[in-house]
Design a protein around this motif. Structure first.
Motif, PDB file in Angstrom:
ATOM      1  N   ALA A  43       0.838  -1.209   0.000  1.00  0.00           N
ATOM      2  CA  ALA A  43       0.000   0.000   0.000  1.00  0.00           C
ATOM      3  C   ALA A  43       0.869   1.254   0.000  1.00  0.00           C
ATOM      4  N   ILE A  44       1.987   1.221   0.717  1.00  0.00           N
ATOM      5  CA  ILE A  44       2.916   2.358   0.709  1.00  0.00           C
ATOM      6  C   ILE A  44       3.468   2.557  -0.700  1.00  0.00           C
ATOM      7  N   ALA A  45       3.871   1.448  -1.331  1.00  0.00           N
ATOM      8  CA  ALA A  45       4.395   1.538  -2.702  1.00  0.00           C
ATOM      9  C   ALA A  45       3.338   2.100  -3.647  1.00  0.00           C
ATOM     10  N   LEU A  46       2.099   1.639  -3.519  1.00  0.00           N
ATOM     11  CA  LEU A  46       1.023   2.084  -4.391  1.00  0.00           C
ATOM     12  C   LEU A  46       0.725   3.573  -4.184  1.00  0.00           C
ATOM     13  N   CYS A  47       0.603   3.991  -2.935  1.00  0.00           N
ATOM     14  CA  CYS A  47       0.274   5.397  -2.646  1.00  0.00           C
ATOM     15  C   CYS A  47       1.377   6.337  -3.127  1.00  0.00           C
ATOM     16  N   LEU A  48       2.628   5.979  -2.879  1.00  0.00           N
ATOM     17  CA  LEU A  48       3.730   6.827  -3.324  1.00  0.00           C
ATOM     18  C   LEU A  48       3.808   6.868  -4.845  1.00  0.00           C
ATOM     19  N   ALA A  49       3.503   5.749  -5.506  1.00  0.00           N
ATOM     20  CA  ALA A  49       3.496   5.738  -6.970  1.00  0.00           C
ATOM     21  C   ALA A  49       2.409   6.653  -7.524  1.00  0.00           C
ATOM     22  N   VAL A  50       1.234   6.652  -6.899  1.00  0.00           N
ATOM     23  CA  VAL A  50       0.152   7.541  -7.333  1.00  0.00           C
ATOM     24  C   VAL A  50       0.557   9.001  -7.152  1.00  0.00           C
ATOM     25  N   VAL A  51       1.168   9.320  -6.003  1.00  0.00           N
ATOM     26  CA  VAL A  51       1.657  10.692  -5.763  1.00  0.00           C
ATOM     27  C   VAL A  51       2.663  11.087  -6.836  1.00  0.00           C
ATOM     28  N   CYS A  52       3.578  10.166  -7.162  1.00  0.00           N
ATOM     29  CA  CYS A  52       4.579  10.443  -8.190  1.00  0.00           C
ATOM     30  C   CYS A  52       3.933  10.699  -9.546  1.00  0.00           C
ATOM     31  N   LEU A  53       2.909   9.918  -9.890  1.00  0.00           N
ATOM     32  CA  LEU A  53       2.242  10.093 -11.179  1.00  0.00           C
ATOM     33  C   LEU A  53       1.547  11.448 -11.250  1.00  0.00           C
ATOM     34  N   ILE A  54       0.859  11.836 -10.190  1.00  0.00           N
ATOM     35  CA  ILE A  54       0.183  13.134 -10.169  1.00  0.00           C
ATOM     36  C   ILE A  54       1.200  14.265 -10.335  1.00  0.00           C
ATOM     37  N   ALA A  55       2.315  14.182  -9.603  1.00  0.00           N
ATOM     38  CA  ALA A  55       3.356  15.211  -9.698  1.00  0.00           C
ATOM     39  C   ALA A  55       3.972  15.231 -11.095  1.00  0.00           C
ATOM     40  N   MET A  56       4.170  14.045 -11.667  1.00  0.00           N
ATOM     41  CA  MET A  56       4.751  13.959 -13.006  1.00  0.00           C
ATOM     42  C   MET A  56       3.856  14.649 -14.031  1.00  0.00           C
ATOM     43  N   VAL A  57       2.561  14.400 -13.956  1.00  0.00           N
ATOM     44  CA  VAL A  57       1.628  15.034 -14.898  1.00  0.00           C
ATOM     45  C   VAL A  57       1.612  16.543 -14.697  1.00  0.00           C
ATOM     46  N   TRP A  58       1.592  16.962 -13.446  1.00  0.00           N
ATOM     47  CA  TRP A  58       1.514  18.397 -13.118  1.00  0.00           C
ATOM     48  C   TRP A  58       2.696  19.176 -13.703  1.00  0.00           C
ATOM     49  N   PHE A  59       3.888  18.612 -13.591  1.00  0.00           N
ATOM     50  CA  PHE A  59       5.087  19.329 -14.015  1.00  0.00           C
ATOM     51  C   PHE A  59       5.528  18.988 -15.440  1.00  0.00           C
ATOM     52  N   ASN A  60       4.861  18.020 -16.078  1.00  0.00           N
ATOM     53  CA  ASN A  60       5.291  17.594 -17.417  1.00  0.00           C
ATOM     54  C   ASN A  60       4.075  17.338 -18.308  1.00  0.00           C
ATOM     55  N   LEU A  61       3.231  18.339 -18.448  1.00  0.00           N
ATOM     56  CA  LEU A  61       1.971  18.152 -19.169  1.00  0.00           C
ATOM     57  C   LEU A  61       2.188  17.737 -20.624  1.00  0.00           C
ATOM     58  N   GLU A  62       3.178  18.321 -21.272  1.00  0.00           N
ATOM     59  CA  GLU A  62       3.394  18.019 -22.691  1.00  0.00           C
ATOM     60  C   GLU A  62       3.812  16.567 -22.883  1.00  0.00           C
ATOM     61  N   ILE A  63       4.761  16.103 -22.076  1.00  0.00           N
ATOM     62  CA  ILE A  63       5.222  14.721 -22.194  1.00  0.00           C
ATOM     63  C   ILE A  63       4.116  13.767 -21.747  1.00  0.00           C
ATOM     64  N   ALA A  64       3.354  14.166 -20.731  1.00  0.00           N
ATOM     65  CA  ALA A  64       2.216  13.337 -20.302  1.00  0.00           C
ATOM     66  C   ALA A  64       1.215  13.172 -21.449  1.00  0.00           C
TER      67      ALA A  64
END
Length: 454
Positions: free
Chosen positions: A400-421
């Motif tokens: 669950a820790i791995a899953l939650c941190l991965a979701v946080v990472c994905l949200i941050a990745m999209v936020w800061f890299n909209l074009e590549i997303a």
């Protein structure tokens, strides 16, 4: 036509593949994180990502040993969520493993350019692709033996690097302007920490690729856990050590946003003409080669598994006389070479080509991590009788820790890299359209009881 891989790999080979797939991340790529978060901000990011990866690997190992399949995450998600789940995980993994090698090849070119200033890094990258695709085609045992040798040399070289720069290390160098960079919306420290996520993930990206050698592993239920656990511990120690020692060697801002931070950090301590400096450049290539070579093995097995299951053209599942998926190896290489020579034609978010390739690969990785952890939870419920020689420790908290941190990472990745997303999403949509048009191809594929559970 045979489509069955042969088991030839032992624990040490699998450790070398797991560590070798990743170890180039200790040599380059991560320093781009300093450019957006500073040394202290990026240290926080790295510790969070290291936590995610440690929890992920301890959980992922349960899946790998229970379903030792060349498709890796594709196989787990297809077993858990059906054909569409397999598509999402399989294509995300493919994007990760196809876009990581161009970044590594460019770094190989940059390292060689230090010694040979007139050598075009792109030409060197092209040569690396040709050489290591050929080596992978010649046979997995030969490829794995080569991977073992270069991985051991790469680990030793990182230890040598830390020892050589230690006399010049200063904590004051490391912390100076340590929260600089990444100024977004008035929150420089916090936003920088999240913006640096892809470069912290680069420290560990692709360790899961050893799962794609599972069909070629001897006694995978015993050898894979040993390889994964020792592998993640090796990488966490090296990542933290290299980053801190490089940051304390001098003005760390000169190391941000370049492809050869370790030689440049060593230059600050021993000078440009030191024999240590030249040794690092040459032996440092082993780290890049280990990952480059290993990821070619990984992407070829993903192409192979998807083709064998009918998700891609069946020809990609053809094996050569050396029992290697040669067509899959060549296709991934063609895509990677095209990406390398797109520099100057494609400009994503003002990033260097290397940073853009890293970010694209990380998008694939994060989606795959999320799918894998969801598959773990689903299969615990729907397939309780699945033979599990290794159980995720601390279940359900650790996954669950791995899953939650991965979701946080994905949200941050999209936020800061909209074009590549957006480009990543286009890739996934194209794959889904192909998937929808080729149901007959999947129906005609040979049945796979490991995926169906029959």
């Amino acid at each position: 036509m045979t489509t069955q891989l042969k088991p030839t790999l032992g624990t040490l080979h699998l450790w070398a593949i797991a560590v070798g797939l990743v170890i180039s991340g200790e040599y380059f790529g991560w320093s781009y994180g300093w450019g957006v978060a500073g040394t202290l901000g990026f240290l926080v990011t790295t510790l969070l990502v290291a936590t995610m990866y440690t929890c992920f690997i301890f959980s992922f190992t349960e899946l790998t040993t229970a379903i030792p399949h060349a498709g890796g995450p594709f196989a787990y998600s297809r077993r858990a969520f059906g054909e569409t789940g397999g598509l999402v995980a399989g294509m995300a993994t493919l994007i990760e493993f196809v876009f990581a090698p161009p970044a590594i090849a460019l770094a190989i070119g940059a390292y060689l350019n230090v010694q040979f200033p007139h050598l075009n890094p792109k030409v060197a990258a092209l040569g690396a692709y040709v050489l290591f695709m050929a080596l992978n085609i010649l046979g997995v045992k030969l490829a794995a033996l080569f991977e073992l040798v270069v991985t051991v040399l790469a680990v030793l070289e990182l230890l040598v690097f830390m020892g050589v720069v230690a006399p010049g290390f200063s904590i004051s160098n490391f912390v100076l302007n340590g929260w600089s960079g990444g100024e977004h919306f008035g929150l420089p420290a916090v936003s920088g920490i999240f913006a640096a996520i892809p470069f912290a993930i680069w420290f560990f990206l692709a360790i899961e690729g050893a799962a794609m050698a599972a069909e070629e592993a001897k006694d995978p239920k015993r050898t894979i856990p040993k390889a994964y656990v020792s592998g993640i511990l090796t990488l966490v120690v090296l990542a933290i050590g290299v980053m801190i020692m490089a940051g304390g060697a001098g003005d760390w801002s000169k190391l941000a946003n370049i492809n050869d931070p370790l030689p440049q950090a060593m230059k600050m301590v021993v000078g440009e003409h030191s024999s240590w400096m030249h040794m690092l450049v040459w032996i440092g290539l082993f780290g890049l080669v280990a990952s480059f070579h290993g990821i070619i093995l990984g992407y070829s097995r993903q192409f192979f598994a998807l083709a064998r299951a009918g998700y891609l053209p069946a020809g990609l599942a053809t094996l050569s006389r050396f029992q290697t998926p040669h067509r899959a190896i060549i296709l991934g290489g063609v895509i990677g070479i095209a990406a390398i020579f797109s520099d100057g034609v494609v400009n994503l978010q003002g990033m260097s080509l290397t940073a853009a390739m890293i970010t694209m690969a990380v998008f694939g990785a994060i989606v795959m991590y999320i799918m894998s952890m969801l598959s773990l939870f689903k299969l615990r419920r729907t397939a309780p009788d699945l033979a599990r020689s290794f159980l995720a420790p601390g279940y359900p908290v650790v996954p669950a820790i791995a899953l939650c941190l991965a979701v946080v990472c994905l949200i941050a990745m999209v936020w800061f890299n909209l074009e590549i997303a957006g480009i990543f999403l286009v890739f996934m949509l194209v794959a889904y359209l192909y998937f929808g048009a080729t149901k007959a191809q999947r129906n005609a594929a040979a049945p796979d009881t490991m995926l169906s559970g029959d």
